[in-house]
Design a protein around this motif. Structure first.
Motif, mmCIF file in Angstrom:
data_model
loop_
_atom_site.group_PDB
_atom_site.id
_atom_site.type_symbol
_atom_site.label_atom_id
_atom_site.label_comp_id
_atom_site.label_asym_id
_atom_site.label_seq_id
_atom_site.Cartn_x
_atom_site.Cartn_y
_atom_site.Cartn_z
ATOM 1 N N SER A 1 0.822 8.069 2.079
ATOM 2 C CA SER A 1 2.039 7.931 2.882
ATOM 3 C C SER A 1 1.793 7.036 4.089
ATOM 4 O O SER A 1 2.636 6.182 4.429
ATOM 5 N N ARG A 2 0.656 7.210 4.739
ATOM 6 C CA ARG A 2 0.348 6.341 5.881
ATOM 7 C C ARG A 2 0.228 4.887 5.438
ATOM 8 O O ARG A 2 0.779 3.978 6.074
ATOM 9 N N MET A 3 -0.508 4.664 4.345
ATOM 10 C CA MET A 3 -0.681 3.307 3.854
ATOM 11 C C MET A 3 0.657 2.702 3.427
ATOM 12 O O MET A 3 0.943 1.524 3.672
ATOM 13 N N TRP A 4 1.501 3.509 2.792
ATOM 14 C CA TRP A 4 2.804 3.026 2.319
ATOM 15 C C TRP A 4 3.681 2.575 3.484
ATOM 16 O O TRP A 4 4.345 1.540 3.412
ATOM 17 N N ARG A 5 3.667 3.338 4.550
ATOM 18 C CA ARG A 5 4.465 2.944 5.718
ATOM 19 C C ARG A 5 3.954 1.640 6.312
ATOM 20 O O ARG A 5 4.743 0.804 6.788
ATOM 21 N N ARG A 6 2.657 1.423 6.289
ATOM 22 C CA ARG A 6 2.103 0.182 6.826
ATOM 23 C C ARG A 6 2.446 -1.009 5.931
ATOM 24 O O ARG A 6 2.704 -2.116 6.424
ATOM 25 N N VAL A 7 2.475 -0.785 4.605
ATOM 26 C CA VAL A 7 2.856 -1.879 3.693
ATOM 27 C C VAL A 7 4.296 -2.295 3.958
ATOM 28 O O VAL A 7 4.614 -3.494 4.035
ATOM 29 N N VAL B 1 3.777 16.695 -6.091
ATOM 30 C CA VAL B 1 4.053 16.729 -4.652
ATOM 31 C C VAL B 1 5.153 17.747 -4.376
ATOM 32 O O VAL B 1 6.134 17.848 -5.129
ATOM 33 N N HIS B 2 4.995 18.488 -3.295
ATOM 34 C CA HIS B 2 6.014 19.468 -2.936
ATOM 35 C C HIS B 2 7.282 18.753 -2.507
ATOM 36 O O HIS B 2 7.252 17.657 -1.929
ATOM 37 N N SER B 3 8.410 19.388 -2.783
ATOM 38 C CA SER B 3 9.700 18.738 -2.526
ATOM 39 C C SER B 3 9.917 18.436 -1.053
ATOM 40 O O SER B 3 10.499 17.406 -0.701
ATOM 41 N N SER B 4 9.455 19.306 -0.154
ATOM 42 C CA SER B 4 9.641 19.045 1.277
ATOM 43 C C SER B 4 8.831 17.827 1.731
ATOM 44 O O SER B 4 9.309 17.020 2.536
ATOM 45 N N GLU B 5 7.607 17.673 1.210
ATOM 46 C CA GLU B 5 6.813 16.495 1.543
ATOM 47 C C GLU B 5 7.442 15.218 0.978
ATOM 48 O O GLU B 5 7.462 14.170 1.643
ATOM 49 N N TRP B 6 7.952 15.323 -0.236
ATOM 50 C CA TRP B 6 8.586 14.143 -0.839
ATOM 51 C C TRP B 6 9.874 13.776 -0.109
ATOM 52 O O TRP B 6 10.210 12.592 0.011
ATOM 53 N N LYS B 7 10.583 14.757 0.388
ATOM 54 C CA LYS B 7 11.793 14.460 1.154
ATOM 55 C C LYS B 7 11.448 13.665 2.402
ATOM 56 O O LYS B 7 12.146 12.694 2.750
ATOM 57 N N GLU B 8 10.388 14.041 3.100
ATOM 58 C CA GLU B 8 9.964 13.289 4.286
ATOM 59 C C GLU B 8 9.499 11.893 3.895
ATOM 60 O O GLU B 8 9.757 10.912 4.622
ATOM 61 N N PHE B 9 8.834 11.776 2.756
ATOM 62 C CA PHE B 9 8.407 10.465 2.278
ATOM 63 C C PHE B 9 9.616 9.579 1.995
ATOM 64 O O PHE B 9 9.636 8.390 2.363
ATOM 65 N N LEU B 10 10.629 10.123 1.360
ATOM 66 C CA LEU B 10 11.845 9.355 1.092
ATOM 67 C C LEU B 10 12.550 8.970 2.383
ATOM 68 O O LEU B 10 13.060 7.842 2.526
ATOM 69 N N SER C 1 11.274 8.487 5.429
ATOM 70 C CA SER C 1 10.571 7.404 6.117
ATOM 71 C C SER C 1 10.689 6.084 5.351
ATOM 72 O O SER C 1 10.832 5.013 5.949
ATOM 73 N N SER C 2 10.673 6.148 4.006
ATOM 74 C CA SER C 2 10.803 4.928 3.206
ATOM 75 C C SER C 2 12.189 4.313 3.388
ATOM 76 O O SER C 2 12.332 3.091 3.579
ATOM 77 N N ASP C 3 13.221 5.138 3.336
ATOM 78 C CA ASP C 3 14.581 4.623 3.530
ATOM 79 C C ASP C 3 14.752 4.032 4.921
ATOM 80 O O ASP C 3 15.446 3.022 5.102
ATOM 81 N N GLN C 4 14.116 4.643 5.906
ATOM 82 C CA GLN C 4 14.230 4.132 7.275
ATOM 83 C C GLN C 4 13.632 2.735 7.374
ATOM 84 O O GLN C 4 14.238 1.822 7.965
ATOM 85 N N VAL C 5 12.437 2.529 6.803
ATOM 86 C CA VAL C 5 11.804 1.208 6.895
ATOM 87 C C VAL C 5 12.560 0.184 6.055
ATOM 88 O O VAL C 5 12.725 -0.981 6.463
ATOM 89 N N LEU C 6 13.061 0.587 4.879
ATOM 90 C CA LEU C 6 13.840 -0.339 4.057
ATOM 91 C C LEU C 6 15.124 -0.756 4.768
ATOM 92 O O LEU C 6 15.562 -1.912 4.651
ATOM 93 N N ASP C 7 15.728 0.170 5.499
ATOM 94 C CA ASP C 7 16.907 -0.196 6.295
ATOM 95 C C ASP C 7 16.522 -1.166 7.415
ATOM 96 O O ASP C 7 17.302 -2.073 7.756
ATOM 97 N N GLU C 8 15.337 -1.005 7.989
ATOM 98 C CA GLU C 8 14.876 -1.941 9.017
ATOM 99 C C GLU C 8 14.674 -3.338 8.423
ATOM 100 O O GLU C 8 14.970 -4.353 9.072
ATOM 101 N N ILE C 9 14.168 -3.407 7.189
ATOM 102 C CA ILE C 9 14.000 -4.714 6.525
ATOM 103 C C ILE C 9 15.355 -5.383 6.325
ATOM 104 O O ILE C 9 15.533 -6.575 6.591
ATOM 105 N N ARG C 10 16.340 -4.607 5.881
ATOM 106 C CA ARG C 10 17.667 -5.171 5.669
ATOM 107 C C ARG C 10 18.269 -5.637 6.994
ATOM 108 O O ARG C 10 18.908 -6.696 7.064
ATOM 109 N N ALA C 11 18.078 -4.844 8.062
ATOM 110 C CA ALA C 11 18.595 -5.247 9.364
ATOM 111 C C ALA C 11 17.910 -6.514 9.863
ATOM 112 O O ALA C 11 18.545 -7.387 10.479
ATOM 113 N N ALA C 12 16.590 -6.642 9.587
ATOM 114 C CA ALA C 12 15.883 -7.862 10.007
ATOM 115 C C ALA C 12 16.398 -9.080 9.244
ATOM 116 O O ALA C 12 16.525 -10.174 9.822
ATOM 117 N N GLN C 13 16.716 -8.914 7.975
ATOM 118 C CA GLN C 13 17.317 -10.008 7.207
ATOM 119 C C GLN C 13 18.647 -10.445 7.815
ATOM 120 O O GLN C 13 18.917 -11.646 7.979
#
Length: 621
Positions: free
Chosen positions: A60-66, A140-149, A151-163
């Protein structure tokens, strides 16, 4: 990009190795007789330095950095594109060349297209990395995966906003945005979310199958946290503020239900499905479909484990591993089916309000069919309980009609036929009634006590009414056949013929059952006795002095109250609570409203249709 990802993976692996306790490595080196460190590590060092799978936290840490690298790349590219555009604008102004200005507009569009290509390539590498973790993410437990989703959606929205910011700074307001380069990553995330749901569903079904197979169908107390789970699942306030202790029942719409471990396990899993449906919006349809399949699985497994097994009365000396399903077990299973059928309508209403999608609402309509399936299952269990009692009658009837009565001592029954009521006998057990009827009376009382511990009185009454109708019919059939009547013990005088002794047996049956029975089966019992007497008077051969029944014997027993008289038969016949065998049916109600919304006045099982048809008039004896 691939080199960058490999560098991030290696960095996370180094962090994982450095976080491990150093004492284990020192102890291993000490046991080998070699100093710890690089010089004396030998083969152990190569094994320790081998690449290890990342934990989900490390990934998860590595994914957020990518993904954060993609945001930084868009920002840097935007600065480059702005500088290039500014240089072209300055050149066009200095040279006063319109061609340069037109070329600048083309370069701007090409730069934006290049940005889309770079982002697509970056996210494609990220998506490939995510696919390599597909098997690991299943657990993976559902609560952990929910947090992963999240954070992923948040960064993907930041990419779209940067575009969008880059297009705005380049002044490209009229140009339509390019294809969504994040579709691939979001699709992979959705696919892996579905795998997590399917893995959870598989685990739940395995646990439910195991729980039903191991179920002993014996009631258990209900810890208060289960009632809290039930209230939360239905979107209601807690009925009790206590967090500890146990209760006797589960409560749904002010109706009390006895619990068994398998039902508690199912309820706990259903609450997890509800949580998943509200947690993963994109998976609502999948979760609801899997939840319906789980309910069908529980119903099917319960039916196979209970109704398809041999049913016989419980024996205290039976080995534990060969214990059979008893009437009490059947009653508890019917309570379990009733609980689920009562639970599903409010659950359906709550999920329709909570989820809100039209496609999900269509799938939720399946819960109505499932509730009807459980009601039908409950009806078959009631039918099996009636059949169980009929089977016990057939077992005792074989001895009743094949083994002769014991002889009655001289004048032992004289007081029974006396004209003075004060001298009439009050106890029929001294007249040697047939042992088979005593045993059948014991079976009736045992089943009555077992069912009243679990079921409502109305349900018990209907079960016995159905069974007694069948018993009366079988008695009539047997009376139409030849019955041995040796002499002795049978004689031609009053009270000693086979017909008179059978009448005394019926009176003894009433005396034995009424002595300890509950009033809920009084009407069915009186109806049974009236039918038995009617069959006896009609079918006993009047031309056979040893088999005939004396009308005086029947009348004397009726005057004593040992047999139902004409008034009792009229009350039983006119009663709208007990009907003929064609009316007392344990079938699921025809309409969904009848099946799912019982009368609020009591715990009447929905699977039993109300019997209100008058009984056809019977021929006089």
């Amino acid at each position: 990009l691939e080199a960058r990802v490999r560098a991030l993976v290696e960095e996370e692996q180094r962090l994982a190795r450095s976080s491990a306790p150093q004492q284990d490595a020192e102890a291993a080196a000490g046991d080998a007789g070699e100093p710890a460190g690089e010089e004396g590590a030998g083969p152990g060092h190569s094994a320790a330095s081998a690449p290890e799978p990342l934990s989900f936290e490390g990934f998860s840490r590595m994914w957020r950095r990518v993904l954060a690298d993609a945001v930084g790349m868009v920002a840097r590219f935007c600065e480059l594109a702005v500088l290039a555009q500014a240089a072209l604008v300055v050149s066009a102004e200095e040279e006063e060349d319109a061609g340069i200005q037109a070329a600048g507009d083309g370069v701007k569009r090409e730069l934006l297209r290049l940005l889309d290509v770079l982002l697509r390539a970056h996210l494609q590498v990220a998506g490939n990395l995510l696919r390599t973790r597909q098997e690991e993410h299943r657990s993976v437990h559902s609560s952990e995966w929910k947090e992963f989703l999240r954070s992923s959606d948040q960064v993907l929205d930041e990419i779209r906003a940067a575009q969008a910011t880059c297009r705005q700074r380049l002044g490209e307001t009229e140009l339509q945005p390019g294809a969504d380069v994040q579709v691939g990553v979001r699709g992979i995330l959705c696919e892996q979310t579905k795998h997590i749901v399917e893995e959870f569903d598989k685990s739940c079904k395995e646990q439910i199958t195991c729980a039903v197979a191991q179920e002993r169908w014996e009631r258990v107390d209900v810890p208060y946290q289960y009632q809290a789970i039930l209230d939360k699942m239905l979107g209601r306030e807690k009925q009790s503020d206590s967090e500890e202790g146990v209760g006797r029942y589960l409560h749904v719409d002010s109706v009390h239900f006895i619990a068994v471990p398998a039902a508690l396990t199912l309820m706990q899993h259903l609450s997890e499905y509800v949580r998943l449906a509200t947690m993963f919006d994109a998976m609502q349809e999948v979760v609801v479909q899997r939840m319906c399949e789980l309910l069908y699985t529980f119903n099917r497994d319960t039916y196979a484990c209970v109704l398809r097994r041999q049913v016989q009365p419980k024996k205290k000396d039976a080995p534990e591993e060969k214990k059979k399903i008893t009437a009490a077990n059947l009653a508890l299973c019917s309570q379990c089916c009733d609980f689920i059928a009562q639970l599903l309508p409010p659950l359906q209403a709550h999920l329709r309000t909570r989820l809100g999608r039209e496609s999900t609402a269509v799938l939720l309509s399946e819960l109505t069919k499932i509730a009807a399936a459980y009601a039908s299952h409950q009806a078959e269990l009631y039918e099996k309980l009636s059949t169980l009692l009929v089977d016990r009658y057939e077992f005792h009837a074989k001895k009743w009609f094949s083994e002769a009565h014991h002889e009655v001592e001289n004048d032992a029954d004289a007081s029974l036929w006396a004209e003075d009521p004060a001298t009439r006998a009050q106890d029929l057990s001294g007249l040697n009634p047939h042992k088979a009827l005593g045993d059948f009376a014991t079976d009736i009382k045992n089943m009555l006590r077992a069912l009243l511990r679990t079921l409502a009185s109305d349900s018990v009454r209907r079960i016995f009414a159905k069974a007694f109708e069948s018993v009366a019919a079988k008695f009539g059939e047997r009376m139409g056949q030849e019955i041995p009547a040796p002499s002795p013990p049978y004689e031609e005088r009053l009270g000693r013929t086979l017909g008179d002794r059978l009448a005394l047996d019926i009176a003894f049956l009433q005396e034995s059952v009424d002595r300890q029975s509950n009033s809920c089966i009084t009407t069915p019992l009186q109806r049974l006795l009236a039918d038995l007497v009617c069959h006896l008077r009609v079918r006993a051969p009047a031309d056979d002095p040893l088999r005939a029944v004396h009308p005086a014997a029947i009348e004397a027993l009726q005057r004593l109250g040992r047999l139902p008289g004409v008034d009792a038969r009229s009350r039983a016949t006119s009663s709208r609570l007990v009907t003929s065998s064609s009316d007392v049916q344990f079938a699921a109600p025809r309409s969904a409203s009848t099946a799912l919304h019982p009368p609020p006045s009591g715990r009447v099982p929905r699977a039993i249709a109300a019997a209100v048809t008058p009984v056809a008039a019977r021929a006089p004896g």
